[in-house]
Design an enzyme around this catalytic site. Sequence first.
Site, PDB file in Angstrom:
ATOM      1  N   LEU A  20      20.429  41.001  -5.050  1.00  0.00           N
ATOM      2  CA  LEU A  20      21.299  40.775  -3.893  1.00  0.00           C
ATOM      3  C   LEU A  20      22.575  41.608  -3.972  1.00  0.00           C
ATOM      4  CD1 LEU A  20      21.040  36.876  -3.622  1.00  0.00           C
ATOM      5  CD2 LEU A  20      19.828  38.592  -2.250  1.00  0.00           C
ATOM      6  N   ALA A  21      23.115  41.767  -5.173  1.00  0.00           N
ATOM      7  CA  ALA A  21      24.369  42.508  -5.333  1.00  0.00           C
ATOM      8  C   ALA A  21      24.515  42.951  -6.775  1.00  0.00           C
ATOM      9  CB  ALA A  21      25.554  41.628  -4.937  1.00  0.00           C
ATOM     10  N   GLY A  23      27.771  44.358  -9.288  1.00  0.00           N
ATOM     11  CA  GLY A  23      29.194  44.626  -9.410  1.00  0.00           C
ATOM     12  C   GLY A  23      29.499  45.235 -10.756  1.00  0.00           C
ATOM     13  N   GLY A  24      30.781  45.305 -11.066  1.00  0.00           N
ATOM     14  CA  GLY A  24      31.207  45.922 -12.310  1.00  0.00           C
ATOM     15  C   GLY A  24      30.797  45.157 -13.544  1.00  0.00           C
ATOM     16  N   MET A  25      30.637  43.825 -13.426  1.00  0.00           N
ATOM     17  CA  MET A  25      30.314  43.010 -14.596  1.00  0.00           C
ATOM     18  C   MET A  25      28.942  42.357 -14.538  1.00  0.00           C
ATOM     19  SD  MET A  25      33.967  41.198 -15.402  1.00  0.00           S
ATOM     20  CE  MET A  25      33.155  39.959 -16.352  1.00  0.00           C
ATOM     21  N   GLU A  27      25.060  41.318 -12.102  1.00  0.00           N
ATOM     22  CA  GLU A  27      24.096  41.463 -11.017  1.00  0.00           C
ATOM     23  C   GLU A  27      23.767  40.068 -10.507  1.00  0.00           C
ATOM     24  OE1 GLU A  27      21.324  45.171 -12.359  1.00  0.00           O
ATOM     25  OE2 GLU A  27      21.061  43.300 -13.472  1.00  0.00           O
ATOM     26  N   ILE A  28      23.553  39.968  -9.215  1.00  0.00           N
ATOM     27  CA  ILE A  28      23.185  38.695  -8.613  1.00  0.00           C
ATOM     28  C   ILE A  28      21.814  38.855  -7.973  1.00  0.00           C
ATOM     29  CG2 ILE A  28      23.774  36.908  -6.935  1.00  0.00           C
ATOM     30  CD1 ILE A  28      26.711  37.807  -7.264  1.00  0.00           C
ATOM     31  N   LYS A  47      23.346  34.871 -11.318  1.00  0.00           N
ATOM     32  CA  LYS A  47      24.277  35.933 -11.688  1.00  0.00           C
ATOM     33  C   LYS A  47      24.090  36.206 -13.168  1.00  0.00           C
ATOM     34  CE  LYS A  47      29.204  37.094 -11.452  1.00  0.00           C
ATOM     35  NZ  LYS A  47      30.530  36.588 -11.003  1.00  0.00           N
ATOM     36  N   ASP A 153      41.140  35.988  -5.534  1.00  0.00           N
ATOM     37  CA  ASP A 153      40.341  37.058  -4.921  1.00  0.00           C
ATOM     38  C   ASP A 153      39.636  36.553  -3.661  1.00  0.00           C
ATOM     39  OD1 ASP A 153      39.212  39.539  -4.490  1.00  0.00           O
ATOM     40  OD2 ASP A 153      37.558  39.220  -5.891  1.00  0.00           O
TER      41      ASP A 153
END
Length: 175
Positions: A20-21, A23-25, A27-28, A47, A153
């Site tokens: 799904l996504a 990021g820097g840290m 995966e989802i 995640k 955030d």
Amino acid sequence: MSSADLLPRSFGAYTLLKLLARGGMGEIFLARGAGAMTGFEKYYAVKRLLKKFAQDDDVGARFIDEAKLGGRLQHPNIVQVYDLGRVNEELFMAAEFVDGFDLRRVLRFCHEKKKRIPLDIALFVVREILSGLAYAHRQVDAAGASIKLIHRDISPQNVPSSFDGEVKIIDFGLA
């Protein structure tokens, strides 16, 4: 070869179905969990901390803290975290899957179509976000003292909304 090339695949008690996504840290993934009874299934957002952080104790501790906090927060406008664990030395958390779009995608769509979100809907979304944040900010420890939780955030990508009209807050990792 990326993680998405190997899907679907088993990951502990879950089957990872779709990336799904990233990021820097972490995966989802959209994931399916099967219950003990035949035919019982539930969908989750899993995640997973990226492998490059597997030996970074500071990043791992922050990931674990995020999951613990998510498991503690029980509010209709905050995505619930259900599980925290390791599979083959990879840290993961399993959270509520919100079937819909995040606010960033909705705003981008509106911009591309030169449309505005109707005022009543915009106010509804803001009210739901504020309701979740107010709940989080009121959290106290066992002695009744504020834990001074601040999200830090609140951005459109951290506000998913479901096709059924639910508005949620995700990613208390920077809290």
